[in-house]
Design an enzyme around this catalytic site. Structure first.
Site, PDB file in Angstrom:
ATOM      1  CG  ASP A   9     -34.498 -36.122 -15.650  1.00 49.47           C
ATOM      2  OD1 ASP A   9     -33.852 -36.977 -16.175  1.00 49.47           O
ATOM      3  OD2 ASP A   9     -34.588 -34.952 -15.841  1.00 49.47           O
ATOM      4  CB  SER A  10     -29.899 -35.494 -14.861  1.00 46.75           C
ATOM      5  OG  SER A  10     -30.581 -35.177 -16.179  1.00 46.75           O
ATOM      6  CE1 TYR A  41     -27.091 -35.899 -12.505  1.00 41.91           C
ATOM      7  CE2 TYR A  41     -28.070 -38.018 -12.841  1.00 41.91           C
ATOM      8  CZ  TYR A  41     -27.714 -37.173 -11.883  1.00 41.91           C
ATOM      9  OH  TYR A  41     -28.271 -37.087 -10.705  1.00 41.91           O
ATOM     10  N   GLY A  42     -25.061 -36.100 -18.875  1.00 44.75           N
ATOM     11  CA  GLY A  42     -24.727 -36.602 -19.956  1.00 44.75           C
ATOM     12  C   GLY A  42     -23.113 -36.647 -20.301  1.00 44.75           C
ATOM     13  CB  CYS A  72     -32.351 -39.491 -16.382  1.00 44.71           C
ATOM     14  SG  CYS A  72     -30.605 -38.809 -16.974  1.00 44.71           S
ATOM     15  CG  ASN A  73     -32.965 -41.830 -22.243  1.00 43.69           C
ATOM     16  OD1 ASN A  73     -33.425 -42.756 -22.869  1.00 43.69           O
ATOM     17  ND2 ASN A  73     -33.698 -40.790 -22.110  1.00 43.69           N
ATOM     18  CB  THR A  74     -27.507 -40.121 -18.781  1.00 39.90           C
ATOM     19  OG1 THR A  74     -27.722 -39.377 -20.074  1.00 39.90           O
ATOM     20  CG2 THR A  74     -25.862 -40.092 -18.638  1.00 39.90           C
ATOM     21  CD  GLU A 151     -30.693 -28.244 -19.534  1.00 42.25           C
ATOM     22  OE1 GLU A 151     -29.883 -27.424 -19.104  1.00 42.25           O
ATOM     23  OE2 GLU A 151     -31.307 -28.967 -19.113  1.00 42.25           O
ATOM     24  CB  CYS A 183     -31.702 -37.472 -24.612  1.00 41.51           C
ATOM     25  SG  CYS A 183     -31.426 -35.844 -23.755  1.00 41.51           S
ATOM     26  CB  THR A 184     -35.140 -36.156 -20.554  1.00 39.50           C
ATOM     27  OG1 THR A 184     -34.037 -35.572 -20.369  1.00 39.50           O
ATOM     28  CG2 THR A 184     -35.478 -37.428 -19.642  1.00 39.50           C
ATOM     29  CG  HIS A 185     -33.446 -32.025 -22.437  1.00 41.16           C
ATOM     30  ND1 HIS A 185     -33.363 -32.698 -21.349  1.00 41.16           N
ATOM     31  CD2 HIS A 185     -33.227 -30.753 -21.745  1.00 41.16           C
ATOM     32  CE1 HIS A 185     -33.111 -32.185 -20.114  1.00 41.16           C
ATOM     33  NE2 HIS A 185     -32.834 -30.959 -20.443  1.00 41.16           N
TER      34      HIS A 185
HETATM   35  N1  I24 Z   1     -36.211 -26.643 -20.822  1.00 39.44           N
HETATM   36  C1  I24 Z   1     -35.360 -27.600 -20.155  1.00 39.44           C
HETATM   37  N2  I24 Z   1     -34.549 -27.217 -19.451  1.00 39.44           N
HETATM   38  C2  I24 Z   1     -34.442 -25.748 -19.175  1.00 39.44           C
HETATM   39  C3  I24 Z   1     -36.087 -25.486 -20.804  1.00 39.44           C
HETATM   40  C4  I24 Z   1     -35.386 -24.867 -19.926  1.00 39.44           C
HETATM   41  N3  I24 Z   1     -35.246 -23.453 -19.847  1.00 39.44           N
HETATM   42  C5  I24 Z   1     -35.932 -23.260 -20.706  1.00 39.44           C
HETATM   43  N4  I24 Z   1     -36.556 -24.314 -21.220  1.00 39.44           N
HETATM   44  N5  I24 Z   1     -33.242 -25.232 -18.219  1.00 39.44           N
HETATM   45  O1  I24 Z   1     -35.803 -28.773 -20.232  1.00 39.44           O
HETATM   46  C6  I24 Z   1     -32.682 -26.208 -17.418  1.00 39.44           C
HETATM   47  C7  I24 Z   1     -31.854 -25.237 -16.724  1.00 39.44           C
HETATM   48  N6  I24 Z   1     -31.656 -25.681 -15.178  1.00 39.44           N
HETATM   49  C8  I24 Z   1     -30.963 -24.917 -14.234  1.00 39.44           C
HETATM   50  C9  I24 Z   1     -30.858 -25.445 -13.028  1.00 39.44           C
HETATM   51  O2  I24 Z   1     -32.324 -25.488 -12.549  1.00 39.44           O
HETATM   52  C10 I24 Z   1     -33.122 -26.139 -13.410  1.00 39.44           C
HETATM   53  C11 I24 Z   1     -33.020 -25.868 -14.906  1.00 39.44           C
HETATM   54  C12 I24 Z   1     -36.658 -29.292 -21.141  1.00 39.44           C
HETATM   55  C13 I24 Z   1     -38.034 -29.328 -20.344  1.00 39.44           C
HETATM   56  C14 I24 Z   1     -38.611 -30.488 -20.501  1.00 39.44           C
HETATM   57  C15 I24 Z   1     -39.938 -30.655 -19.496  1.00 39.44           C
HETATM   58  C16 I24 Z   1     -37.697 -24.335 -22.484  1.00 39.44           C
HETATM   59  C17 I24 Z   1     -39.023 -25.342 -21.642  1.00 39.44           C
HETATM   60  C18 I24 Z   1     -39.759 -24.557 -20.647  1.00 39.44           C
HETATM   61  C19 I24 Z   1     -40.537 -25.307 -20.307  1.00 39.44           C
HETATM   62  C20 I24 Z   1     -41.398 -26.352 -21.040  1.00 39.44           C
HETATM   63  C21 I24 Z   1     -40.534 -26.905 -21.949  1.00 39.44           C
HETATM   64  C22 I24 Z   1     -39.514 -26.339 -22.444  1.00 39.44           C
HETATM   65  F1  I24 Z   1     -39.163 -23.617 -20.102  1.00 39.44           F
HETATM   66  F2  I24 Z   1     -38.745 -26.653 -23.559  1.00 39.44           F
HETATM   67  N1  DGL Z   2     -31.872 -36.352 -18.567  1.00 37.55           N
HETATM   68  C1  DGL Z   2     -30.732 -36.604 -19.487  1.00 37.55           C
HETATM   69  C2  DGL Z   2     -30.940 -37.961 -20.352  1.00 37.55           C
HETATM   70  O1  DGL Z   2     -32.114 -38.378 -20.595  1.00 37.55           O
HETATM   71  C3  DGL Z   2     -30.459 -35.549 -20.361  1.00 37.55           C
HETATM   72  C4  DGL Z   2     -29.927 -34.354 -19.656  1.00 37.55           C
HETATM   73  C5  DGL Z   2     -28.628 -34.645 -19.000  1.00 37.55           C
HETATM   74  O2  DGL Z   2     -27.573 -34.799 -19.402  1.00 37.55           O
HETATM   75  O3  DGL Z   2     -28.488 -34.727 -17.755  1.00 37.55           O
HETATM   76  O4  DGL Z   2     -30.073 -38.235 -20.890  1.00 37.55           O
END
Ligand code: I24
Ligand code: DGL
Length: 266
Positions: A9-10, A41-42, A72-74, A151, A183-185
């Protein structure tokens, strides 16, 4: 076969797919790579996403995985076909599984796909839906504010309901009955998305469907893991290891993940 299943995944979003596989196939070992240093990656170019995805696939090939899942969908949108051609094991993406589930669900034959800019621009969901149904129409919508919203960690309050509603404004007059979270998120925003589209619309995520495909392929090939000891999953992140650890341990409800830093050449 006792070799691991590779998942790429990205970043951390693909853990939604890893978790679905762990729940459906609790005896399987997963080797996960999240390219957190280069996430998201989006907004990136096709060429870039394709190169990065290949780097992760090659790393897992060296670790002798028995199959590869592009979570990752992208990345699926731009790299699935070329990886399927060149890797010596089955390669699975998340787009076909999502498209198939949506076609089964829709009655009006109008399906909305929500995804990143890269996935929408690729047209990969339209192509997948078209190859499975002649009747179904896809209404694509890029939602560039949704990944940053998740995020930021601020995805639970009223603010996030408002932001999601705003992001879905362009489709408010369309007559769809099914939404694919492409999208994964986006499964993290499922409640907010369901509130915006109303109770008569089905909202589907591809993670679950992809896990079912993994099971089907491994059982068909007679390659399910047979060892009795519990599997030892291994995780790799190209960016911050402690940030990956805190998100992954919370999401997977597992402590002390076996987690390593991985570096890719520029
Ligand atoms: N959820 C995601 N990405 C994050 C986050 C999150 N921060 C809090 N939560 N940060 O994705 C990404 C930032 N990067 C920076 C570089 O290093 C890696 C991270 C969604 C997660 C899907 C499993 C909120 C959060 C969490 C735990 C579980 C779910 C969730 F912290 F939404
Ligand atoms: N994992 C990407 C997807 O499912 C979302 C995050 C990104 O843009 O990298 O498209």
């Amino acid at each position: 076969m006792n070799a691991p299943i590779g998942v790429i995944d990205s970043g951390v979003g693909g853990l939604t797919v890893a978790k679905a596989i762990m729940e459906l196939l609790p005896n399987e070992t997963i080797y996960y790579i999240g390219d957190t240093a280069r996430c998201p990656y989006g907004p990136r170019s096709k060429q870039e996403v394709r190169n990065f995805t290949w780097q992760m696939a090659k790393a897992l090939e060296k670790m002798n995985v028995k199959m590869l899942v592009i979570a990752c969908n992208t990345a699926t949108a731009v790299a699935l076909e070329s990886l399927q051609k060149h890797m010596p094991f089955p390669v699975l993406g998340v787009i076909n599984a999502g498209a198939r589930a949506a076609i089964k669900e829709t009655k009006r034959n109008e399906i909305v796909v929500l995804a990143t800019e890269g996935t929408i621009k690729s047209g990969a969901y339209e192509e997948a839906v078209k190859s499975l149904s002649t009747k179904a129409k896809v209404i694509p919508l890029a939602c560039p504010t949704f990944v940053p919203l998740v995020e930021s960690g601020e995805y639970e309050g009223q603010f996030s309901y408002n932001l999601v509603e705003k992001g879905l404004k362009p489709i408010e007059n369309e007559r769809f009955d099914t939404v694919i979270l492409g999208c994964t998120h986006y499964p993290i925003l499922q409640k907010q998305i369901e509130a915006a589209v109303g109770p008569d619309v089905h909202v589907l995520s591809s993670a679950q469907e992809t896990a079912k495909d993994v099971e089907a392929i491994l059982s068909y090939k007679g390659e399910l893991r047979t060892e009795k000891e519990p599997p030892q999953h291994v995780f790799h992140a190209s960016g911050s290891v402690p940030i990956f650890r805190s998100i992954a341990e919370r999401w997977l409800e597992q402590g002390a993940l076996d987690l390593h830093k991985i570096s890719f050449e520029k």
